[in-house]
Design a protein around this motif. Structure first.
Motif, PDB file in Angstrom:
ATOM      1  N   GLN A   1       0.850  -1.207   0.000  1.00 48.23           N
ATOM      2  CA  GLN A   1       0.000   0.000   0.000  1.00 48.23           C
ATOM      3  C   GLN A   1       0.883   1.253   0.000  1.00 48.23           C
ATOM      4  OE1 GLN A   1      -3.276   0.443  -0.229  1.00 48.23           O
ATOM      5  NE2 GLN A   1      -3.797  -1.728  -0.324  1.00 48.23           N
ATOM      6  N   PHE A   2       1.962   1.186   0.821  1.00 41.05           N
ATOM      7  CA  PHE A   2       2.929   2.309   0.832  1.00 41.05           C
ATOM      8  C   PHE A   2       3.479   2.526  -0.572  1.00 41.05           C
ATOM      9  CE2 PHE A   2       3.719   2.012   5.556  1.00 41.05           C
ATOM     10  CZ  PHE A   2       3.411   3.339   5.804  1.00 41.05           C
ATOM     11  N   ASP A   3       3.809   1.374  -1.178  1.00 35.89           N
ATOM     12  CA  ASP A   3       4.403   1.423  -2.513  1.00 35.89           C
ATOM     13  C   ASP A   3       3.424   2.051  -3.507  1.00 35.89           C
ATOM     14  OD1 ASP A   3       6.583   0.922  -4.143  1.00 35.89           O
ATOM     15  OD2 ASP A   3       5.658  -0.911  -4.957  1.00 35.89           O
ATOM     16  N   LEU A   4       2.157   1.560  -3.424  1.00 40.09           N
ATOM     17  CA  LEU A   4       1.119   2.094  -4.326  1.00 40.09           C
ATOM     18  C   LEU A   4       0.903   3.588  -4.073  1.00 40.09           C
ATOM     19  CD1 LEU A   4      -1.433  -0.863  -4.195  1.00 40.09           C
ATOM     20  CD2 LEU A   4      -0.225  -0.079  -6.224  1.00 40.09           C
ATOM     21  N   THR A   5       0.942   3.958  -2.772  1.00 38.04           N
ATOM     22  CA  THR A   5       0.762   5.379  -2.421  1.00 38.04           C
ATOM     23  C   THR A   5       1.888   6.200  -3.035  1.00 38.04           C
ATOM     24  OG1 THR A   5      -0.291   4.733  -0.349  1.00 38.04           O
ATOM     25  CG2 THR A   5       0.488   7.011  -0.496  1.00 38.04           C
ATOM     26  N   ARG A   6       3.123   5.662  -2.916  1.00 41.41           N
ATOM     27  CA  ARG A   6       4.280   6.374  -3.481  1.00 41.41           C
ATOM     28  C   ARG A   6       4.127   6.523  -4.992  1.00 41.41           C
ATOM     29  NH1 ARG A   6       7.536   3.982   0.156  1.00 41.41           N
ATOM     30  NH2 ARG A   6       7.979   2.208  -1.211  1.00 41.41           N
ATOM     31  N   GLN A   7       3.689   5.390  -5.625  1.00 44.03           N
ATOM     32  CA  GLN A   7       3.509   5.445  -7.093  1.00 44.03           C
ATOM     33  C   GLN A   7       2.446   6.494  -7.459  1.00 44.03           C
ATOM     34  OE1 GLN A   7       2.529   1.582  -8.660  1.00 44.03           O
ATOM     35  NE2 GLN A   7       4.311   0.626  -7.673  1.00 44.03           N
ATOM     36  N   ALA A   8       1.310   6.419  -6.702  1.00 42.37           N
ATOM     37  CA  ALA A   8       0.216   7.369  -6.969  1.00 42.37           C
ATOM     38  C   ALA A   8       0.721   8.793  -6.771  1.00 42.37           C
ATOM     39  CB  ALA A   8      -0.958   7.087  -6.042  1.00 42.37           C
TER      40      ALA A   8
ATOM     41  N   ALA B   1      -4.503   7.224 -10.681  1.00 42.65           N
ATOM     42  CA  ALA B   1      -3.702   7.467  -9.467  1.00 42.65           C
ATOM     43  C   ALA B   1      -4.584   7.995  -8.339  1.00 42.65           C
ATOM     44  CB  ALA B   1      -2.591   8.476  -9.779  1.00 42.65           C
ATOM     45  N   ILE B   2      -5.525   8.868  -8.662  1.00 44.39           N
ATOM     46  CA  ILE B   2      -6.440   9.402  -7.628  1.00 44.39           C
ATOM     47  C   ILE B   2      -7.292   8.282  -7.057  1.00 44.39           C
ATOM     48  CG2 ILE B   2      -8.531  10.813  -7.330  1.00 44.39           C
ATOM     49  CD1 ILE B   2      -7.264  12.956  -8.988  1.00 44.39           C
ATOM     50  N   GLU B   3      -7.776   7.421  -7.939  1.00 48.24           N
ATOM     51  CA  GLU B   3      -8.607   6.296  -7.499  1.00 48.24           C
ATOM     52  C   GLU B   3      -7.794   5.388  -6.576  1.00 48.24           C
ATOM     53  OE1 GLU B   3     -11.675   4.875  -6.516  1.00 48.24           O
ATOM     54  OE2 GLU B   3     -11.942   6.529  -7.937  1.00 48.24           O
ATOM     55  N   GLN B   4      -6.496   5.180  -6.929  1.00 48.25           N
ATOM     56  CA  GLN B   4      -5.592   4.358  -6.118  1.00 48.25           C
ATOM     57  C   GLN B   4      -5.412   4.992  -4.737  1.00 48.25           C
ATOM     58  OE1 GLN B   4      -4.132   1.233  -6.855  1.00 48.25           O
ATOM     59  NE2 GLN B   4      -3.962   1.501  -4.655  1.00 48.25           N
ATOM     60  N   LEU B   5      -5.237   6.297  -4.758  1.00 50.03           N
ATOM     61  CA  LEU B   5      -5.049   7.027  -3.502  1.00 50.03           C
ATOM     62  C   LEU B   5      -6.285   6.879  -2.616  1.00 50.03           C
ATOM     63  CD1 LEU B   5      -2.840   8.745  -2.238  1.00 50.03           C
ATOM     64  CD2 LEU B   5      -3.903  10.766  -3.219  1.00 50.03           C
ATOM     65  N   ARG B   6      -7.422   6.930  -3.228  1.00 56.20           N
ATOM     66  CA  ARG B   6      -8.679   6.759  -2.464  1.00 56.20           C
ATOM     67  C   ARG B   6      -8.724   5.366  -1.830  1.00 56.20           C
ATOM     68  NH1 ARG B   6     -11.843  10.043  -6.263  1.00 56.20           N
ATOM     69  NH2 ARG B   6     -12.290  11.988  -5.169  1.00 56.20           N
ATOM     70  N   GLU B   7      -8.299   4.332  -2.607  1.00 57.80           N
ATOM     71  CA  GLU B   7      -8.252   2.947  -2.111  1.00 57.80           C
ATOM     72  C   GLU B   7      -7.351   2.886  -0.878  1.00 57.80           C
ATOM     73  OE1 GLU B   7      -9.510  -0.085  -2.787  1.00 57.80           O
ATOM     74  OE2 GLU B   7     -10.966   0.938  -4.083  1.00 57.80           O
ATOM     75  N   ASN B   8      -6.157   3.516  -1.003  1.00 52.28           N
ATOM     76  CA  ASN B   8      -5.174   3.492   0.092  1.00 52.28           C
ATOM     77  C   ASN B   8      -5.746   4.156   1.340  1.00 52.28           C
ATOM     78  OD1 ASN B   8      -3.601   2.399  -1.851  1.00 52.28           O
ATOM     79  ND2 ASN B   8      -2.262   4.169  -2.137  1.00 52.28           N
ATOM     80  N   ILE B   9      -6.465   5.279   1.113  1.00 47.21           N
ATOM     81  CA  ILE B   9      -7.056   5.987   2.264  1.00 47.21           C
ATOM     82  C   ILE B   9      -8.077   5.082   2.938  1.00 47.21           C
ATOM     83  CG2 ILE B   9      -8.600   7.914   2.873  1.00 47.21           C
ATOM     84  CD1 ILE B   9      -6.989   9.593   0.776  1.00 47.21           C
ATOM     85  N   ARG B  10      -8.867   4.370   2.119  1.00 48.04           N
ATOM     86  CA  ARG B  10      -9.855   3.436   2.687  1.00 48.04           C
ATOM     87  C   ARG B  10      -9.127   2.332   3.478  1.00 48.04           C
ATOM     88  NH1 ARG B  10     -13.026   4.695  -1.919  1.00 48.04           N
ATOM     89  NH2 ARG B  10     -12.024   3.146  -3.275  1.00 48.04           N
ATOM     90  N   PHE B  11      -7.991   1.847   2.930  1.00 45.51           N
ATOM     91  CA  PHE B  11      -7.224   0.778   3.588  1.00 45.51           C
ATOM     92  C   PHE B  11      -6.719   1.237   4.955  1.00 45.51           C
ATOM     93  CE2 PHE B  11      -3.071  -0.995   4.658  1.00 45.51           C
ATOM     94  CZ  PHE B  11      -3.356  -2.347   4.708  1.00 45.51           C
ATOM     95  N   PHE B  12      -6.026   2.368   4.989  1.00 44.38           N
ATOM     96  CA  PHE B  12      -5.427   2.818   6.258  1.00 44.38           C
ATOM     97  C   PHE B  12      -6.492   3.253   7.259  1.00 44.38           C
ATOM     98  CE2 PHE B  12      -1.608   3.264   3.527  1.00 44.38           C
ATOM     99  CZ  PHE B  12      -0.767   2.410   4.246  1.00 44.38           C
ATOM    100  N   SER B  13      -7.659   3.688   6.732  1.00 43.97           N
ATOM    101  CA  SER B  13      -8.748   4.066   7.650  1.00 43.97           C
ATOM    102  C   SER B  13      -9.282   2.840   8.361  1.00 43.97           C
ATOM    103  CB  SER B  13      -9.896   4.724   6.881  1.00 43.97           C
ATOM    104  OG  SER B  13      -9.447   5.887   6.251  1.00 43.97           O
TER     105      SER B  13
END
Length: 658
Positions: free
Chosen positions: A86-93, A111-123
């Motif tokens: 997820q960190f990696d994906l966040t960095r890529q995004a 990338a925005i959609e990916q970032l949204r996914e990551n936010i959902r994950f960490f939440s």
């Protein structure tokens, strides 16, 4: 019988038994001892086992703990792997987002959609101690990304939002409504000074308005719309609806207003309208009707398409954006209509008011469709309000007209007795009313609880005609010469009858009306003839000239019928003076209708010429035999006929003959 043990060998048997018992006892004792030993051994084994177990328990616990730790480590490693990915994906995004959307918008949106996914994950992984930090960072990044999207949306929309040139709008009109020249102010609906073309155009549009095909222009290239839609979607998901609305409104509303300005639409206040000359205002109203058609059927229809595609899936936002983008343009257009509807009423405004009312009715269903939804309520209301105000003002103007016709106090009498300007004005007015039959029926239905039938229009037309006649009767009394009064009424009522017979009004007013008014025309013609010619015909009568007696000429220059030469000369002299006066005056009078003029001349000739011929035949010889007969017999019957032909031609004589 004795016991077997008791006889012979009794002692030996007992010993054997005792021995066996001893062996058994010994054996039992051994067995007991073994058992005791065994129990003792087993007891001590049990004790040792228990001790061993006690000694072994920590090892077991440790093994279990190690196994559990291994499982935990596995799980943690897996979770760490997910977190790291997820960190990696966040960095890529983040890398893609920092580049900005301009070069590759689609990758940016992914990338925005990916970032949204990551936010959902960490939440949903709050237990991870860095969660909060990561979330703050990701949310900050997402806000930046959406801001850049806003910029991109604004930039993209702006670069494809250009005012529409009038020519492009005209191309969308049905061919019959396209202007002949390219100037925005010139188009089929502009009213000239004479309302006649207005009436014809009105009929033409009215007949074809329903079937005409309008082609709204493409306001934003279709290939850009899906991109704008994707950007709008991201902004709405990020809760940036208000910013989106503002960008869209600010960009597009000015484009629409500028397109209308290029077309020729002006912002005019009620005061501006009041100050304008009628001819100028009339032309502007004609233009306005055309502009309304173009704005609603082409410009606003095109804008609605753009709005619907960009905000696909967001109904209320779609309507709100459309309402806010068009509000300014609609207000400019409707305010001109309002200024006219509220301006000072005057009869000539009736037709333009009806034209305006008609275009608003024609556009009603389109306005309702384009400006649908709660957000557009105010616009729909204001359009409907204008339609009602125009109808109200038209209705009041119509009532004013009837009253104005009856009370028209213009003192300028027409000197030659011809058709009065009021008559031609009123008759033209009535003729044009018939071009608006369906519209007027609509008005009657709205304001007089009418059934919209012809009878109401007929009643109104009759009232106007009656009001005109009443006024003309008053005007005829301004003439000092009653013969001219009658000629004036004959001319004017004849003009009314002729006009009605040649127009649709004939069917409405009916034959009875026509016949009744033709009789009135004839009555005035007879009155004119009687009043104008009675005196001169008196000169040619035998009365006062003759007494009973034979024929033949007597010595005193008379004849046996008793007429003296002096009396005949006097009569002829009077006749000449009167005829010359009549000729001079009445050749300046006018009977504009050729047929009526000829028949009136003929009617006069039929009375005058036979009387003159008869007089000359009977009394001519008295004068012809004396001195200067031409001084008295100045005209032959043919001369009179020729001079009668010059009557009612409206000639202007510089020097009146004396």
């Amino acid at each position: 019988m004795g016991v077997p043990w008791g006889s012979g060998g009794g002692a030996g048997g007992a010993d054997l038994l005792s021995g066996r018992a001893a062996t058994m006892r010994e054996s039992l004792l051994k067995s007991q001892s073994i058992t005791d030993n065994m129990v003792s051994i087993l007891g001590s084994f049990d004790h040792r086992l228990s001790a061993l177990e006690t000694a072994m328990r920590p090892t077991q616990i440790r093994t279990h703990a190690i196994r559990r730790a291994h499982e935990n480590i596995d799980r943690t490693l897996k979770a760490a792997e997910v977190i790291l990915s997820q960190f990696d994906l966040t960095r890529q995004a983040e890398g893609k987002i920092l580049k900005g959307p301009h070069e590759d918008l689609e990758t940016y949106l992914v990338a925005i959609e990916q970032l949204r996914e990551n936010i959902r994950f960490f939440s949903s992984n709050k237990s991870f101690k860095s969660s909060d930090g990561v979330l703050n960072h990701a949310n900050g990044l997402l806000n930046k990304a959406i801001s850049k999207l806003e910029e991109e949306f604004k930039q993209l929309l702006s670069s494809y939002s250009k005012p529409v040139e009038p020519d492009r709008l005209f191309e969308g009109l049905p061919s019959s409504m396209r202007p002949s020249s390219g100037s925005p102010g010139e188009q089929p609906d502009a009213n000239g000074k004479n309302p006649s073309p207005n009436g014809q155009h009105h009929e033409h549009h009215h007949a074809n308005a329903e079937n005409a095909v309008y082609t709204p222009p493409t306001l934003v290239p279709p290939r850009v719309l899906p991109l704008l839609h994707d950007l709008a979607l991201q902004m709405v998901q990020a809760g940036h609806q208000q910013q989106l609305l503002k960008i869209y409104r600010d960009t597009r509303s000015s484009v629409l207003e500028e397109s209308l300005r290029k077309l020729g639409v002006e912002k005019l206040s009620k005061e501006d309208v009041q100050k304008m000359q009628w001819e100028v205002l009339e032309a502007k109203i004609g233009n306005w009707i055309h502009f309304m058609r173009i704005a609603v059927k082409l410009l606003f229809a095109g804008e609605r398409k753009v709005c619907d595609q960009i905000f696909e899936g967001f109904e209320s936002l779609k309507d709100q954006c459309f309402a806010e983008v068009t509000a300014g343009s609609v207000a400019v257009l409707l305010s001109f209509g309002d200024a006219i509807a509220k301006s000072k009423r005057s009869p000539e405004k009736l037709f333009v008011l009806l034209d305006m009312y008609e275009i608003m009715r024609e556009l009603h269903s389109e306005i309702e469709t384009l400006f649908r939804g709660k957000a557009c309520n105010d616009i729909r209301e204001s359009a409907l309000g204008l339609t009602k105000r125009l109808a109200q003002t038209a209705q009041e103007t119509f009532s004013d007209f009837e009253e104005a016709v009856e009370k028209d106090a213009t003192k300028t009498a027409v000197a030659d007795g011809t058709v009065h300007p009021l008559t031609s004005y009123v008759i033209n007015y009535v003729k044009f009313l018939f071009d608006y039959q369906s519209t007027l029926k609509q008005l009657f239905q709205e304001f007089e609880n009418g059934d919209g039938s012809d009878s109401q229009l007929a009643a109104v037309t009759m009232h106007i005609m009656q009001a005109l006649q009443t006024n003309l009767d008053g005007k005829s009394k301004q003439y000092k010469d009653p013969a001219l009064s009658n000629l004036f009424l004959m001319n004017n009522i004849h003009y009314m009858v002729r006009s009605v017979r040649r127009s649709e009004a004939k069917d409405l007013l009916g034959d009875d009306w026509v016949q009744r008014h033709r009789r009135i025309v004839q009555q005035h013609a007879n009155q004119y003839k009687r009043i104008a010619w009675a005196k001169i015909l008196q000169c040619l009568s035998i009365q006062g000239l003759t007494s009973s007696g034979g024929s033949g000429v007597s010595a005193d220059g008379g004849n046996s019928s008793g007429a003296s030469r002096a009396m005949v000369k006097d009569r002829l002299k009077t006749f000449n003076i009167q005829f010359e006066e009549l000729h001079q005056r009445q050749s300046q009078w006018t009977v504009p209708d050729t047929e009526l003029r000829d028949s009136l001349k003929l009617a006069v000739a039929e009375v005058l010429l036979p009387a003159y011929r008869s007089f000359l035949k009977r009394f001519g010889p008295l004068v012809e035999n004396g001195k200067n007969p031409q001084k008295y017999i100045r005209y032959t019957p043919e001369d009179l006929d020729h001079m009668l032909n010059e009557f009612f031609e409206g000639k202007t004589l510089n020097e009146p003959k004396r």
